[in-house]
Structures are given as structure tokens and as C-alpha cells.
Scaffold this motif. Sequence first.
Motif, short mmCIF file in Angstrom:
data_model
loop_
_atom_site.label_atom_id
_atom_site.label_comp_id
_atom_site.label_asym_id
_atom_site.label_seq_id
_atom_site.Cartn_x
_atom_site.Cartn_y
_atom_site.Cartn_z
N ARG A 255 -2.10 2.33 -11.62
CA ARG A 255 -1.83 2.53 -10.20
C ARG A 255 -1.97 1.22 -9.45
O ARG A 255 -2.84 0.40 -9.76
CB ARG A 255 -2.76 3.57 -9.60
N SER B 219 -5.61 -8.13 -10.19
CA SER B 219 -6.03 -7.81 -8.82
C SER B 219 -5.03 -6.89 -8.12
O SER B 219 -5.19 -6.60 -6.94
CB SER B 219 -6.22 -9.09 -8.00
N SER C 119 -9.11 -3.64 3.11
CA SER C 119 -10.11 -4.09 2.14
C SER C 119 -11.35 -4.64 2.82
O SER C 119 -12.40 -4.78 2.19
CB SER C 119 -9.50 -5.17 1.23
N LEU D 97 -3.35 -0.87 -6.67
CA LEU D 97 -4.55 -0.73 -5.83
C LEU D 97 -4.78 -1.91 -4.90
O LEU D 97 -5.30 -1.74 -3.80
CB LEU D 97 -5.78 -0.57 -6.72
N GLY D 98 -4.44 -3.10 -5.35
CA GLY D 98 -4.82 -4.29 -4.59
C GLY D 98 -3.65 -5.21 -4.30
O GLY D 98 -2.52 -4.76 -4.10
N THR E 85 3.56 1.90 -2.79
CA THR E 85 3.05 1.73 -4.15
C THR E 85 3.64 2.78 -5.08
O THR E 85 4.12 2.46 -6.18
CB THR E 85 1.52 1.82 -4.15
N GLU E 86 3.60 4.04 -4.66
CA GLU E 86 4.14 5.11 -5.49
C GLU E 86 5.65 4.99 -5.64
O GLU E 86 6.21 5.25 -6.72
CB GLU E 86 3.78 6.48 -4.89
N ARG F 243 -15.23 2.28 -12.02
CA ARG F 243 -14.98 3.10 -10.84
C ARG F 243 -14.49 4.47 -11.29
O ARG F 243 -13.50 4.55 -12.03
CB ARG F 243 -13.93 2.46 -9.91
N THR G 72 -3.19 -3.90 -10.01
CA THR G 72 -3.24 -2.53 -10.51
C THR G 72 -4.58 -2.23 -11.14
O THR G 72 -5.33 -3.12 -11.55
CB THR G 72 -2.14 -2.26 -11.57
N GLY G 73 -4.89 -0.94 -11.24
CA GLY G 73 -6.06 -0.51 -11.96
C GLY G 73 -5.76 -0.37 -13.44
O GLY G 73 -4.61 -0.52 -13.89
N LYS H 160 0.85 -1.20 0.00
CA LYS H 160 0.00 0.00 0.00
C LYS H 160 0.89 1.25 0.00
O LYS H 160 2.10 1.17 0.16
CB LYS H 160 -0.91 -0.01 1.25
N THR I 143 -9.53 -5.97 -9.77
CA THR I 143 -9.48 -4.56 -10.18
C THR I 143 -9.85 -4.39 -11.64
O THR I 143 -10.28 -3.32 -12.06
CB THR I 143 -8.09 -3.96 -9.93
#
Length: 465
Positions: A345, A338, A198, A347-348, A85-86, A371, A340-341, A81, A328
Motif C-alpha cells: 500500500r 518511504s 505527517s 503510505l508515504g 493512492t488506490e 505496525r 509503500t508499506g 494520498k 516505512t
Amino acid sequence: MVPTLEEAINASGLRDGMRISFHHHLRLGDRVVGQVLEVLQKLGLRGLTLCASSLMGEACEAVYRAVKAGVVVKLETTGLKPPLTEAVLRGEVPEPVVFRTHGGRARAIEAGEIPIDVAFIAASGADREGNLNGTSGINPFGSMGYAIADAQFAGFVIAITDWMAEETLAYRSIEGSLVDVLVQVPTIGDCEMVAGGSLRSSQNPMEMVIARQTLAVMQAAGVLAEGMNYQAGSGGISLLVTNLLEDYMQREGLVGGFASGGITGPLVRMARAGLFHTLWDVQSFDREAALSLAVNPFHREMSASLYANPLHPACIAHQLDVMVLSATEVDLDFNVNSITGTDGRILGALGGGPDTAYGAGLTIVVLPSFRGRIPMVNQRVNLLCTPGAEVDVVVTERGVAVNPCRPEVREALREAGIEVLSIEALMQRIHHLTGTPTLPQATGRVVAVVEDRAGGILSTMRAPG
């Protein structure tokens, strides 16, 4: 037993470039990762590989600091997270992150592919013999399933607790014979935060539509039968499906075999009411489940290996009749992302989704059609996590699609009055509302790889060009 983490680490023989491990059973409430990494930096250790069952909450902040300080140069995990992630997408982690499934991680540890030099294992309770559990003390978090392989195969095991029992623990998750050093600290974290992340109780009408349609699919496909074995993921839709399933089973007088995976309070109540014979628990998702584990005979703790290791002869994931899986995004080949989006990004997480999708008789992927006007059914996924050959049905609030490889499921749903679309028609229906997305073109260096259950490279993630 030693008085400080520093003394425990010195006793372990940990050196630069070695591999250390952690579990994530405290989820958002974990404070152990941060304490350990702070001491490692103080001791001047560098170039470590950090192998975790997953990384969440404050642990991600601590790992990010360790990466910037050069203490950690490589991450092996099932998920992470912000701010990690970034940092990964910016290429700040020196070596590519390795994403493994829960079963793949256990397999790799047991096969000696990722030798763990020192395992740091948080426990809510311990005794003078070194026995550990996650059900005692002031911060009970339940099952220690993800830490069992680490305890069994690590070169050196440091157990960390904030509560010592006066007598030998009646319930033991990890035997003291596997523990080399025990340290008591002021706190291992906050068990009240285990149910975060989650795990959320959804009041979203759209998600309820998906959940109701998912139950209808399960009923039409014939999996809601006496003795069925069931698992659902941790997302809001999956938890709603479990709630609806409880009502259905009570109404129909149906008794299942087992429910497995991450165990929640609702599943405990279902087992207590006789709706399931057994709960196989690799991770307890809330306080009710954590406290149930030590007292209810139907509630069984399992290792990540028993849960999902593809080489385990009694693999629980391979005995599932139905799996409800979050995602995702999904593509026209039923491949699942599941992690990245659509926008790239992170996400999961990988989790145990690919393990259970492979093993289940019926795998249902549940997700909203979009979304924030970003569609979640697209021509191709941004990152392949679960191969489409292992996905049977996709359920959104705007339609249901069945994998062409399962014509018998498609016909059963149609006979039950459920409209079944091709995956192409479902995508077009969604894109008519959202427009066709511009897929990201990441052309930078490889910053992460996704392994399949056997350890092969399934897909790669690149930094933006």
C-alpha cells in the motif's frame, strides 16, 4: 492582473497534452489545485501531465476527479494520498506515476528534462507588480521554496492569491518579473491545515524510546558538536528527536550552524534562543515558522534547488552533519522504502530523504519495528527509495543496527554502551514477535517508477496481479 482563472488559463495558451505544475506548501489546506482543475475540465482540456512538488488532502481528491475525466493522464510528484493512492494501484492513471525527490525535481526542471508549460503558483500575498510571498495575508503558509524553480523555468506563470497588498511587498519570495498573470480568488485554502498530515506531536511511549535512542546514537557518533548542521524529517519520531535535541543543546551550551528542510516552530524557538545560527527553510511546517520567515534575520528561505539539487554548487543537503530520516521499511542491505508499506500500500512519500541521506555525514533512519504486527525490517524492501549505501544507522525500539560500511560508527556506539546488532539479528528479533511476512507479488503493469536524484530509474511499482 485578470479577474478569473478561466481568463488566465486562456491567456497562457495551455493546450491538450501539455505539462502543468503546482506546489504543495498549503499541504492539507490547499484549495488551489481543485479550483484550477475544475476550470481546466470546464474548458475541455485533456491529456495533461500534472507535475507537483507533492499532493495531499483535498488536492488528491481533485486530481482523482481530473484523472477520471481524462483531464490529467500522468502524475509527477514526490508523494500522494488517498484516493489517488488506490487509483494508482488499480491502474486507473493511464501513464505510470513518476516519483522524484525534491532535489531531483528541481534538477529536472532546471535541466529542461520536464519542461513546464504553465505553472500555477499559490501565494498568500501579492502586490500590483506581481511580487509574491507566503508570509502575508489571511492564509500565510511561509516558504515558497518548492515553487521557485517553477516560476523561473515555466513557459507561463499564473499566480493565484486571496490577498492583495496595497503597497509593494516588503518581503518577496518570487519577483513579479517572473509572473505572467495574477488572479485573485476568494480563497487559496486554509493555512491552519498546513501542520496536518505527517506532522504530528507524538505522545507514543514507543516513539519516545526510539527518539531517546537516536539522540544517544548522535551523541556517541560525535555529531553533536559546535557548529553542527542538522535536519530531521516530518514524522512523529523525528519531531521528538528535535525536542530532545533542544534540551540537550541548552544543557550542554551547544550552538549549531544551521537547521534545514521543513522548518517548525520548535526550530524557530531554538534559533531565537541562539541554538542555531541559521534556519534554511524550503517549507514552513506550521504557522509559527510561516510568520517567522519574514521577520527573523536568522530564518532564510531557500529554493528546492539550493536545498537538494545534486548539481547545485552550494547544495544545503550536502552540508549536513546529521539527518534523521523516517521510513516505512528497511531491508538487510539498509535500503529504505518511504513510499509503500511491506504490504504494497502507498503510505508515504519520497520527499527530500534520498537527497539528504546522500549528503549527510551521518544518516539515521528511525522507525518502529512493526505496525499492526507487520514488521518494518525485512529481507528486502517492497520499493527501493533510498539506497542502503547512503544509510548509516537504523534505530528501532527493539534495537540499533549500523551499516557494515561504517565500522567506526559501530565501534563508537559500542564504546558508549549502546547495544549494536547486525541488521540480520535485528530483523530476526522483530520477526520472532511478528512472524515472517508474506511479501506481496505484484505482477500487473508498471503503475509508477521511482527516479534517483540524477533522473535514472531506481525501482518500479506494479499493480497487483
